[in-house]
Design an enzyme around this catalytic site. Sequence first.
Site, PDB file in Angstrom:
ATOM      1  N   SER A  86      -3.421 -66.128 -23.038  1.00  0.00           N
ATOM      2  CA  SER A  86      -3.784 -66.331 -24.449  1.00  0.00           C
ATOM      3  C   SER A  86      -3.862 -67.795 -24.858  1.00  0.00           C
ATOM      4  O   SER A  86      -4.357 -68.084 -25.947  1.00  0.00           O
ATOM      5  CB  SER A  86      -2.782 -65.622 -25.349  1.00  0.00           C
ATOM      6  OG  SER A  86      -3.124 -64.276 -25.466  1.00  0.00           O
ATOM      7  N   LYS A  89      -7.109 -69.188 -26.109  1.00  0.00           N
ATOM      8  CA  LYS A  89      -7.698 -68.783 -27.392  1.00  0.00           C
ATOM      9  C   LYS A  89      -7.999 -69.944 -28.344  1.00  0.00           C
ATOM     10  O   LYS A  89      -9.080 -69.978 -28.936  1.00  0.00           O
ATOM     11  CB  LYS A  89      -6.817 -67.727 -28.057  1.00  0.00           C
ATOM     12  CG  LYS A  89      -6.844 -66.381 -27.321  1.00  0.00           C
ATOM     13  CD  LYS A  89      -5.765 -65.433 -27.829  1.00  0.00           C
ATOM     14  CE  LYS A  89      -5.806 -64.089 -27.107  1.00  0.00           C
ATOM     15  NZ  LYS A  89      -4.657 -63.242 -27.426  1.00  0.00           N
ATOM     16  N   TYR A 211     -14.019 -63.093 -22.138  1.00  0.00           N
ATOM     17  CA  TYR A 211     -12.609 -63.146 -22.550  1.00  0.00           C
ATOM     18  C   TYR A 211     -11.666 -63.016 -21.348  1.00  0.00           C
ATOM     19  O   TYR A 211     -10.744 -63.821 -21.180  1.00  0.00           O
ATOM     20  CB  TYR A 211     -12.331 -62.033 -23.578  1.00  0.00           C
ATOM     21  CG  TYR A 211     -10.867 -61.909 -23.906  1.00  0.00           C
ATOM     22  CD1 TYR A 211     -10.210 -62.911 -24.615  1.00  0.00           C
ATOM     23  CD2 TYR A 211     -10.118 -60.812 -23.476  1.00  0.00           C
ATOM     24  CE1 TYR A 211      -8.852 -62.823 -24.893  1.00  0.00           C
ATOM     25  CE2 TYR A 211      -8.770 -60.717 -23.748  1.00  0.00           C
ATOM     26  CZ  TYR A 211      -8.133 -61.721 -24.449  1.00  0.00           C
ATOM     27  OH  TYR A 211      -6.788 -61.637 -24.704  1.00  0.00           O
ATOM     28  N   TYR A 263       2.023 -65.200 -32.281  1.00  0.00           N
ATOM     29  CA  TYR A 263       1.951 -63.793 -32.676  1.00  0.00           C
ATOM     30  C   TYR A 263       2.954 -63.481 -33.779  1.00  0.00           C
ATOM     31  O   TYR A 263       3.060 -64.231 -34.736  1.00  0.00           O
ATOM     32  CB  TYR A 263       2.188 -62.873 -31.461  1.00  0.00           C
ATOM     33  CG  TYR A 263       1.441 -63.285 -30.236  1.00  0.00           C
ATOM     34  CD1 TYR A 263       0.054 -63.285 -30.238  1.00  0.00           C
ATOM     35  CD2 TYR A 263       2.093 -63.688 -29.091  1.00  0.00           C
ATOM     36  CE1 TYR A 263      -0.649 -63.661 -29.114  1.00  0.00           C
ATOM     37  CE2 TYR A 263       1.398 -64.064 -27.967  1.00  0.00           C
ATOM     38  CZ  TYR A 263       0.023 -64.047 -27.994  1.00  0.00           C
ATOM     39  OH  TYR A 263      -0.667 -64.422 -26.899  1.00  0.00           O
ATOM     40  N   VAL A 281       0.943 -64.606 -22.077  1.00  0.00           N
ATOM     41  CA  VAL A 281       1.816 -63.662 -21.367  1.00  0.00           C
ATOM     42  C   VAL A 281       2.113 -64.058 -19.922  1.00  0.00           C
ATOM     43  O   VAL A 281       2.951 -63.441 -19.274  1.00  0.00           O
ATOM     44  CB  VAL A 281       1.274 -62.204 -21.375  1.00  0.00           C
ATOM     45  CG1 VAL A 281       1.416 -61.566 -22.730  1.00  0.00           C
ATOM     46  CG2 VAL A 281      -0.145 -62.129 -20.858  1.00  0.00           C
TER      47      VAL A 281
HETATM   48  N1  GLN Z   1      -5.290 -61.459 -21.108  1.00  0.00           N
HETATM   49  C1  GLN Z   1      -4.182 -61.037 -21.913  1.00  0.00           C
HETATM   50  C2  GLN Z   1      -4.570 -59.799 -22.705  1.00  0.00           C
HETATM   51  O1  GLN Z   1      -5.624 -59.751 -23.209  1.00  0.00           O
HETATM   52  C3  GLN Z   1      -3.768 -62.142 -22.822  1.00  0.00           C
HETATM   53  C4  GLN Z   1      -2.627 -61.760 -23.719  1.00  0.00           C
HETATM   54  C5  GLN Z   1      -1.639 -62.844 -23.965  1.00  0.00           C
HETATM   55  O2  GLN Z   1      -1.504 -63.835 -23.242  1.00  0.00           O
HETATM   56  N2  GLN Z   1      -0.845 -62.627 -24.982  1.00  0.00           N
HETATM   57  O3  GLN Z   1      -3.817 -58.871 -22.832  1.00  0.00           O
END
Ligand code: GLN
Length: 341
Positions: A86, A89, A211, A263, A281
């Site tokens: 993420s 992003k 993505y 988040y 993550v």
């Molecule tokens: N590729 C992961 C997903 O879409 C990214 C999520 C994350 O890092 N929070 O679930």
Amino acid sequence: MQSAPGSESSPNSTSATGITPWLGSQLQKIIDNIYEKYKDVDDGTVATYIPELGKANPKDFGICLATVEGQVFTAGDWENEFTIQSMCKPFAFQLALEQHGTEKTLKHVGVEPSGEAFNSIELDQRSGRPFNPMVNAGAIAVASLIKQSPVDAGVEAFVARMGKAAGRELRIDQSVLASETATGNRNRAIAYLLLNAGIIDEEVQQSLHQYFAQCSMLVNCKDLAMMAATMANIGNQPVTGEPVFDFQNLKYVMAVMFSCGLYDYAGNWAFEVGLPAKSGVSGGIFGVVNRQLGIAVYSPRLDAQGNSVRGILACKELASHFGLHAFDFSNVGSSFMQWLL
Ligand code: GLN
């Protein structure tokens, strides 16, 4: 606990050309201490919902600070690579703003914190858009805006730009990409919700590929810290001097990172750490001290919100130690090292 500013003297001070060797050695000691203090914390678990991520070594713990003058301070496993997840992003949002402008981009994604988990299958009821570009729904909307035809061209453009910010060539981890693609049904559900709401076009598979590929790009702590330092340095890469990001849009990106970057922990983070930041993550977190520093921490054990346990501890300590919080009285914009004087 540090002493009040200016209450102790030191042999040197910061200058326009960077941190002097004496200050550098003090800073290095502090990072080393933070590494030692938290390296044995074993709360949290490594993400396994993307099976390839489950192979990460839970012991890994790396820290890197990069100044806007291009100086780098590291500790622990800073060289170990992990996928950006993420943390792609904010950069993708930056590219969308550069390519499409604020007005068009904001027709596809909002800038409100959601208070929900990163993978929530939900749109903002009032606007019909994803809440913000830091949750998966918003990031898939952004991926749809920056994808190209053929789809690999859009991925390559993203990876090339990130490489410029990091100061070295970056690449996709094909095993993680395959793993995400095979198991990403929740993201597929989000993408079809977006299609149904008229937020993304019919090329749903291409948007998802953009993505997933962005999330699967490999970085280490130094890369991430350099990318963050490029943001801090109004878009110019600190070492190469190359203009990488259009500085007019960075303030929008950092504002959204500040309010939505962690988040459903974002409010606590803004309160305690007070920096624009983003987590992923894979266990990375990076933060931007505007005009001063990029910070990156990697440690794959995650808490319930999907944020790195040691990463949060290390960032909290760095922020309090140096007074990096955006609204800390000591953060005067360009001389955080005054604390060491
Ligand atoms: N590729 C992961 C997903 O879409 C990214 C999520 C994350 O890092 N929070 O679930």
